[in-house]
Design a protein around this motif. Structure first.
Motif, short mmCIF file in Angstrom:
data_model
loop_
_atom_site.label_atom_id
_atom_site.label_comp_id
_atom_site.label_asym_id
_atom_site.label_seq_id
_atom_site.Cartn_x
_atom_site.Cartn_y
_atom_site.Cartn_z
N GLU A 39 0.83 -1.20 0.00
CA GLU A 39 0.00 0.00 0.00
C GLU A 39 0.86 1.25 0.00
O GLU A 39 0.63 2.19 -0.79
CB GLU A 39 -0.91 -0.02 1.23
CG GLU A 39 -1.86 1.13 1.34
CD GLU A 39 -2.73 1.03 2.58
OE1 GLU A 39 -3.19 2.08 3.07
OE2 GLU A 39 -2.96 -0.10 3.06
N THR B 287 -7.58 -3.45 0.19
CA THR B 287 -7.35 -2.08 0.68
C THR B 287 -6.23 -1.41 -0.10
O THR B 287 -6.35 -0.26 -0.53
CB THR B 287 -7.02 -2.09 2.18
OG1 THR B 287 -8.13 -2.61 2.90
CG2 THR B 287 -6.70 -0.70 2.68
N PHE C 199 -15.31 2.12 2.33
CA PHE C 199 -14.58 3.38 2.40
C PHE C 199 -15.52 4.56 2.13
O PHE C 199 -16.22 4.60 1.11
CB PHE C 199 -13.43 3.39 1.40
CG PHE C 199 -12.39 2.36 1.72
CD1 PHE C 199 -11.49 2.56 2.76
CD2 PHE C 199 -12.33 1.18 1.00
CE1 PHE C 199 -10.55 1.61 3.08
CE2 PHE C 199 -11.38 0.22 1.30
CZ PHE C 199 -10.49 0.42 2.35
N MET D 149 -6.65 1.91 -2.39
CA MET D 149 -5.93 3.14 -2.10
C MET D 149 -5.05 3.58 -3.26
O MET D 149 -4.90 4.77 -3.53
CB MET D 149 -5.10 2.96 -0.83
CG MET D 149 -5.92 2.92 0.43
SD MET D 149 -6.83 4.46 0.68
CE MET D 149 -7.99 3.97 1.96
N SER E 254 -6.82 3.81 6.51
CA SER E 254 -7.01 2.55 5.78
C SER E 254 -6.90 1.41 6.77
O SER E 254 -6.21 0.41 6.52
CB SER E 254 -5.99 2.41 4.65
OG SER E 254 -4.69 2.21 5.16
#
Length: 472
Positions: A300, A425, A466, A429, A383
């Protein structure tokens, strides 16, 4: 044309009690520090907080959906039941202190300067600062009655509906926080196995018809829908509501607000330049005995580096500490970041909701710590797991980690409504920041990432948690 006879009840409903509690925390830091009563409360809060943290470390206590659990490598010692009882006692005392702080915080934080909510003032402010066509939906769930306010530049309409047994069942099923319920409703599986009948699809279609009034039907992808939830609706992923077979977010960008009065205050503080120049990412993948590992948080952060490059500063691993963040706050360096991104676990403390926290390398960043941060961030991203959810006060917005960052000075918080799959995730992102880097606003970038993932076959369980809270 709007019905003026409806304006006054609307102003009252939006100003009290929702907005009143929010504005009770907003304001500058440091006001009232010489009040002896307030100083005593702050001292007691700090003492109780550290005592609970020390006891929690001894017990290695974590929170699960079903309540507190012990994580110990040895058998249960005879003194641990007494320690648990002491922790519960401290938690109750802590919550009492926090509740008293809530009562005195309006004076402490100069909330007396906040004006009462006015629908006409909100209209004028939104028309001045929002460059797109917008509409607001504000909800109240009052026992078995649902009240929906629809507001745009021309109209104010009120819909009242008695909730029947099926309405209440659909609301419970789609907002219940337990992980297995979220998986069933938003992915149609139970522990990875396909559930018969796909009940989530049926419930989400029903709630669309229940919650989205006809006035909002003509909003499009270049417009904006503002959502002010109430009560159980804080736990609902509105973006996943189904108009026939299509999620609401495929039609229009959404932004959540704690209340419309809070939105009015935020819009008045909107700066002319919303560009993102400096980003701070704070991330961990290994949490030892505190929590399960998050092996994909490194991916991420790598995705953020690829998009942001020299705009990004990273506190990773052993550098991602509570001490480092508090030091940056004290020196005003934290206020220089336009975005602060947390790629780490968040824990909701069911014993003491005000002790909910973000896990870091040296210690936890608690809700009380967050409220004392000095921020001027355009956006804070969590996150992490369930960062948007928290303790609900009757008639008030959620008291969660997201709200704490909001009140510390962030203008928008992107957070999750439920525990998110780690791999998806990172994927989400990466897409979100690429859109931001291309110049899109938060609401549009969030929508684009969700629509892309939905089109590629990702389930709402992976993209729908989200949400953006605050300014779009």
């Amino acid at each position: 044309p709007f019905d003026y006879a409806q304006d006054k009840p609307f102003d009252y409903a939006q100003g009290r009690p929702q907005g009143e509690a929010w504005t009770g925390y907003s304001g500058g830091h440091g006001a009232g520090r010489f009040d002896p009563y307030l100083a005593d409360l702050l001292s007691r809060e700090e003492k109780l907080r550290w005592e609970m943290e020390s006891l929690r470390r001894e017990l290695r206590l974590l929170e699960a959906d079903e309540g507190p659990i012990l994580r110990s490598r040895v058998e249960l010692h005879s003194d641990q039941p007494q320690a648990l009882a002491r922790l519960a006692e401290l938690s109750q005392a802590y919550e009492e202190v926090v509740e008293r702080l809530r009562l005195v915080a309006p004076d402490w934080l100069e909330a007396h300067s906040a004006t009462l909510f006015s629908m006409q003032a909100l209209r004028r402010t939104a028309m001045a600062y929002l460059s797109v066509r917008w509409a607001c939906l504000s909800y109240y769930v009052l026992g078995e009655m649902l009240v929906t306010f629809y507001l745009d530049t021309q109209r104010l309409t009120v819909h009242r509906r008695s909730l029947n047994a099926y309405d209440r069942l659909a609301l419970r099923q789609c907002t219940y926080p337990a992980g297995e319920f979220r998986e069933l409703i938003y992915r149609g599986t139970v522990r990875g196995h396909r559930a018969p009948g796909d009940p989530g699809r049926t419930y989400l279609q029903h709630l669309y018809r229940l919650l989205i009034p006809p006035e909002a039907e003509d909003l499009g992808e270049d417009n904006l829908l503002l959502i002010a939830p109430h009560g159980p609706l804080h736990g609902l992923a509105f973006q996943a509501l189904l108009a026939d077979e299509k999620p609401l977010v495929t039609r229009v960008p959404l932004t959540y607000v704690p209340s419309l009065s809070a939105l009015q205050l935020l819009l008045r503080e909107l700066a002319g330049n919303d560009s993102i120049r400096r980003v701070l990412a704070c991330g961990l993948s290994d949490f030892g005995s505190q929590a399960s590992s998050l092996p994909h948080t490194a991916d991420e952060v790598t995705a953020l580096r690829e998009v942001l490059r020299e705009q990004l500063n990273v506190l990773w691993g052993s550098e991602a500490t509570r001490e480092a963040l508090l030091r940056l706050s004290d020196t005003e360096d934290l206020a220089g970041y336009d975005v602060i991104h947390f790629a780490t676990h968040a824990v909701l403390d069911h014993l003491a909701p005000s002790q909910s926290r973000v896990l870091l390398a040296d210690d936890s960043l608690t809700l009380a710590d967050i409220l004392n941060l000095r921020l001027r961030a355009r956006m804070v991203v969590l996150s992490a797991c369930e960062g948007a959810m928290g303790q609900q006060y009757p008639g008030d917005e959620i008291m969660g980690l997201a709200r704490a960052f909001f009140l510390a000075g962030a203008r928008t918080v992107v957070a999750s409504l439920w525990s998110v799959e780690d791999v998806s995730t990172g994927e989400f992102m990466g897409r979100f920041y690429r859109r931001l880097g291309a110049g899109e606003g938060v609401a549009q970038a969030l929508r684009a990432a969700q629509v892309e993932m939905a089109a590629e076959g990702y389930s709402p369980y992976q993209w729908a948690p989200f949400i953006a809270i605050g300014l779009p």
